[in-house]
Design a protein around this motif. Structure first.
Motif, PDB file in Angstrom:
ATOM      1  N   PHE A  42       0.953  -1.179  -0.034  1.00 41.89           N
ATOM      2  CA  PHE A  42      -0.107   0.041   0.038  1.00 41.89           C
ATOM      3  C   PHE A  42       0.946   1.247  -0.138  1.00 41.89           C
ATOM      4  N   VAL A  43       0.565   2.268  -0.719  1.00 37.97           N
ATOM      5  CA  VAL A  43       1.228   3.582  -0.872  1.00 37.97           C
ATOM      6  C   VAL A  43       0.158   4.489  -0.243  1.00 37.97           C
ATOM      7  N   LEU A  44       0.288   5.226   0.808  1.00 39.90           N
ATOM      8  CA  LEU A  44      -0.567   5.680   1.529  1.00 39.90           C
ATOM      9  C   LEU A  44      -0.032   7.485   1.690  1.00 39.90           C
ATOM     10  N   GLY A  45      -0.919   8.413   1.930  1.00 42.24           N
ATOM     11  CA  GLY A  45      -0.486   9.674   2.327  1.00 42.24           C
ATOM     12  C   GLY A  45      -1.145  10.611   1.319  1.00 42.24           C
ATOM     13  N   PRO A  46      -1.117  11.985   1.779  1.00 41.24           N
ATOM     14  CA  PRO A  46      -1.559  13.181   0.858  1.00 41.24           C
ATOM     15  C   PRO A  46      -0.881  13.194  -0.267  1.00 41.24           C
ATOM     16  N   GLN A  47       0.433  12.920  -0.227  1.00 40.14           N
ATOM     17  CA  GLN A  47       1.336  12.974  -1.621  1.00 40.14           C
ATOM     18  C   GLN A  47       1.426  11.614  -2.322  1.00 40.14           C
ATOM     19  N   ALA A  48       0.488  10.856  -1.891  1.00 38.73           N
ATOM     20  CA  ALA A  48       0.583   9.312  -2.538  1.00 38.73           C
ATOM     21  C   ALA A  48       0.506   9.460  -4.357  1.00 38.73           C
ATOM     22  N   LEU A  49      -0.648  10.106  -4.596  1.00 37.45           N
ATOM     23  CA  LEU A  49      -0.978  10.103  -5.994  1.00 37.45           C
ATOM     24  C   LEU A  49       0.341  10.941  -6.817  1.00 37.45           C
ATOM     25  N   ASP A  50       0.643  12.073  -6.522  1.00 36.72           N
ATOM     26  CA  ASP A  50       1.602  12.686  -7.132  1.00 36.72           C
ATOM     27  C   ASP A  50       2.884  11.930  -7.109  1.00 36.72           C
ATOM     28  N   TRP A  51       3.270  11.512  -6.016  1.00 36.00           N
ATOM     29  CA  TRP A  51       4.766  10.578  -5.990  1.00 36.00           C
ATOM     30  C   TRP A  51       4.661   9.398  -6.929  1.00 36.00           C
ATOM     31  N   LEU A  52       3.273   8.710  -6.873  1.00 36.22           N
ATOM     32  CA  LEU A  52       3.278   7.459  -7.646  1.00 36.22           C
ATOM     33  C   LEU A  52       3.547   7.954  -9.389  1.00 36.22           C
ATOM     34  N   GLN A  53       2.999   9.010  -9.588  1.00 33.39           N
ATOM     35  CA  GLN A  53       2.914   9.548 -10.973  1.00 33.39           C
ATOM     36  C   GLN A  53       4.204   9.443 -11.404  1.00 33.39           C
ATOM     37  N   GLY A  54       5.406   9.962 -10.441  1.00 30.35           N
ATOM     38  CA  GLY A  54       6.809   9.947 -10.752  1.00 30.35           C
ATOM     39  C   GLY A  54       7.617   8.706 -10.576  1.00 30.35           C
ATOM     40  N   MET A  55       6.799   7.605 -10.014  1.00 34.83           N
ATOM     41  CA  MET A  55       7.588   6.243  -9.768  1.00 34.83           C
ATOM     42  C   MET A  55       7.018   5.272 -10.970  1.00 34.83           C
ATOM     43  N   LEU A  56       5.884   5.281 -11.346  1.00 38.38           N
ATOM     44  CA  LEU A  56       5.096   4.500 -12.209  1.00 38.38           C
ATOM     45  C   LEU A  56       5.028   4.880 -13.511  1.00 38.38           C
ATOM     46  N   ALA A  57       5.261   3.745 -14.416  1.00 42.40           N
ATOM     47  CA  ALA A  57       5.221   4.060 -16.065  1.00 42.40           C
ATOM     48  C   ALA A  57       3.956   4.790 -16.496  1.00 42.40           C
ATOM     49  N   GLY A  58       2.835   4.354 -15.874  1.00 47.39           N
ATOM     50  CA  GLY A  58       1.456   4.520 -16.435  1.00 47.39           C
ATOM     51  C   GLY A  58       1.061   5.879 -16.011  1.00 47.39           C
ATOM     52  N   ASP A  59      -0.040   6.282 -16.480  1.00 46.15           N
ATOM     53  CA  ASP A  59      -0.675   7.489 -16.068  1.00 46.15           C
ATOM     54  C   ASP A  59      -1.813   7.589 -15.060  1.00 46.15           C
ATOM     55  N   LEU A  60      -1.818   7.654 -13.849  1.00 50.35           N
ATOM     56  CA  LEU A  60      -2.633   7.486 -12.864  1.00 50.35           C
ATOM     57  C   LEU A  60      -3.883   8.403 -12.958  1.00 50.35           C
ATOM     58  N   SER A  61      -3.795   9.628 -13.850  1.00 53.45           N
ATOM     59  CA  SER A  61      -4.755  10.627 -13.771  1.00 53.45           C
ATOM     60  C   SER A  61      -5.728   9.812 -14.778  1.00 53.45           C
ATOM     61  N   LYS A  62      -5.269   8.584 -15.584  1.00 57.94           N
ATOM     62  CA  LYS A  62      -6.325   8.086 -16.391  1.00 57.94           C
ATOM     63  C   LYS A  62      -6.961   6.942 -15.756  1.00 57.94           C
ATOM     64  N   CYS A  63      -6.586   6.738 -14.605  1.00 58.14           N
ATOM     65  CA  CYS A  63      -7.169   5.542 -13.927  1.00 58.14           C
ATOM     66  C   CYS A  63      -7.969   6.279 -12.551  1.00 58.14           C
TER      67      CYS A  63
END
Lengths: 364, 125
Positions: A59-80
């Motif tokens: 699990f990746v938790l916390g207020p910065q989780a979305l923004d941080w994962l956008q920099g760590m994962l190759a896909g675009d989480l804004s499309k998810c």
């Protein structure tokens, strides 16, 4: 002390259901119950259930989780969307694959990463190394179990177990009101419709029993491998590696080069600009041969041009299928190659992916 | 598991049925049950010399390729041609129509070193 293989919370239930176990990524897992062929066909025509509790739930938790994962994962989480699932990659700086995974967007501050069993420690260490304030990495792999229920009969089984409709593909629902805190997702690794369930180890026996009671056939990792290879779904460590990028693996559609900066992006942009030199292709045997398997040399005009990364006799097609990285100029459907099997060469052809198209209708 | 009384067994799960100076070789019921789903048999070459304890054939299940070790020294004099189109005969009839090859024994004393049915039964539990 000698390290022993780990067992999932369902080990005893599976042994009593006839499981034959092998070591897989440090886990003692069922390779088959009755026969790989039977289990494969059950998933293609009815429904099978796989214990996938060896896989990692991070699990990746916390207020910065979305923004941080956008920099760590190759896909675009804004499309998810929320309650959506996305197949994606953790890449190294060179754009090579550390792991392929499914990210489940529970909330903007709560993501579940389903990662490969053999990569849990490496993935968590990689995430921890890059973590920032406002993000917490919570590895719950040891306390969570998971099942994959796959096949055209899966929607009926879901209704019977949960008294509601199965989530559509790449979405999930939290099932708090039924059987405790189960996350049910319309995802899988077989090409069939179906669902995956994530829950605490304490619920494992109950959920397993309910799914079997509803008619799913227990299946092992052997069938999981034949099913995924017919779909050309890659297996990390075989078809994917830190030295290969998703672009070479033919998985560029899961990489969002146009989103913001992310780990490995510069290397991928450079590779794209320079042009790929090799690509992962599907190979289909065109003459009677032993089943192709991983690490067999692939030849063109007597010259070794690559080696198979995975291979099997396809139970659905009754012919040998394999994947291999080939030089780009040879990576075209129709290209004739030979596969060296124990010193003898057998003809194969570069085939269109996937090898098999499931007949079960997909939900929208 | 079926372990016929009239055969000799190797620890590596092959059987041999001796008829004069020739032997018929196959894999045991226990072995086929462990392998399951046999989809291809790579036999030795006709006329090849096989050596006791050395790989003589390969039997492939969906999951894996397994070496089959010759229980005796000898010359391969006949192959089971049915297996090329029906490899699953090794599963369904391991001691009869699923035999692998016939061998002319060049060192019959080796038969003494093979296991009796009782000893093999004890081995596989």
């Amino acid at each position: 002390m000698e390290a022993t293989n780990r067992r999932t919370a369902l080990y005893e239930q599976q042994k009593s259901a006839g499981a034959r176990c092998i070591n897989f990524g440090g886990w003692e897992m069922p390779v088959q119950f009755t026969s790989i062929m039977d289990e494969h066909h059950a998933v293609r025509t009815a429904c099978g259930v796989f214990d996938i509790s060896h896989m990692g739930e991070v699990f990746v938790l916390g207020p910065q989780a979305l923004d941080w994962l956008q920099g760590m994962l190759a896909g675009d989480l804004s499309k998810c969307p929320a309650d959506g699932a996305q197949y994606t990659f953790l890449l190294n700086e060179r754009g090579g694959v550390i792991d392929d995974l499914i990210v489940y967007r529970i909330a903007d501050d709560n993501f579940l990463l389903l990662v490969n069993a053999a990569k849990i420690a490496e993935d968590v260490a990689w995430l921890q190394r890059h973590v920032i304030d406002g993000v917490t990495i919570d590895n719950r792999s040891d306390t969570m179990s998971a099942l994959a229920v796959q096949g055209p009969d899966a929607p009926r089984i879901f209704r019977e177990v949960f008294q509601c409709e199965m989530p559509v593909r790449n979405t999930f629902v939290a099932m708090e009101k039924c059987r405790g805190a189960v996350i049910a997702a319309g995802t899988g690794y077989t090409g069939e419709i179906g669902f995956e369930l994530f829950f605490s180890n304490a619920l494992a026996g109950d959920v397993w029993g309910a799914v079997l009671q509803a008619g799913a056939k227990p299946c092992g990792l052997g069938a999981r491998d034949t099913l995924r290879l017919e779909m050309c779904y890659p297996l990390n460590g075989s078809d994917l590696s830190p030295g290969r990028t998703p672009l070479e693996a033919g998985l560029g559609m899961f990489v969002a080069l146009d989103k913001r900066e992310f780990m490995g992006r510069d290397a991928l942009l450079a590779q794209k600009a320079a042009g790929l030199t090799s690509k992962l292709v599907g190979l289909r045997m065109t003459e009677k041969s032993p089943p192709p398997r991983a690490h067999y040399p692939v030849l063109v005009d007597g010259q070794v041009v690559g080696e198979t990364t995975s291979g099997v006799l396809s139970p659905s097609l009754n012919e040998g299928i394999a994947m291999a990285y080939l030089p780009l100029e040879l990576a075209k459907p129709g290209q004739i190659v030979q596969i060296d099997i124990r010193g003898r060469w057998f003809a194969a052809v570069v085939a269109k992916k996937p090898f098999y198209r499931p007949s079960s209708p997909r939900p929208a | 598991m079926n372990v016929p009384q009239d055969l000799k067994y190797a620890e590596t799960h092959e059987w041999i049925r001796v008829e004069g100076d020739t032997g018929v070789v196959g894999i045991t019921d226990h072995a086929q049950n462990e392998l399951t789903d046999i989809v291809y048999v790579d036999p030795p070459k006709l006329g090849a010399t096989v050596t006791a304890g050395q790989a003589a054939a390969v039997v492939e299940s969906v999951k894996a390729a397994s070496d089959i070790y010759s229980p005796v020294d000898g010359e391969v004099i006949e192959l089971n041609d049915s297996l090329s189109s029906q490899p699953a005969l090794v599963n369904t009839s391991p001691y009869d129509s699923g035999w692998l090859y016939k061998v002319r024994l060049t060192n019959p004393l080796q038969l003494e070193a093979l296991k009796s049915p009782d000893d093999y039964r004890a081995q596989i539990g």
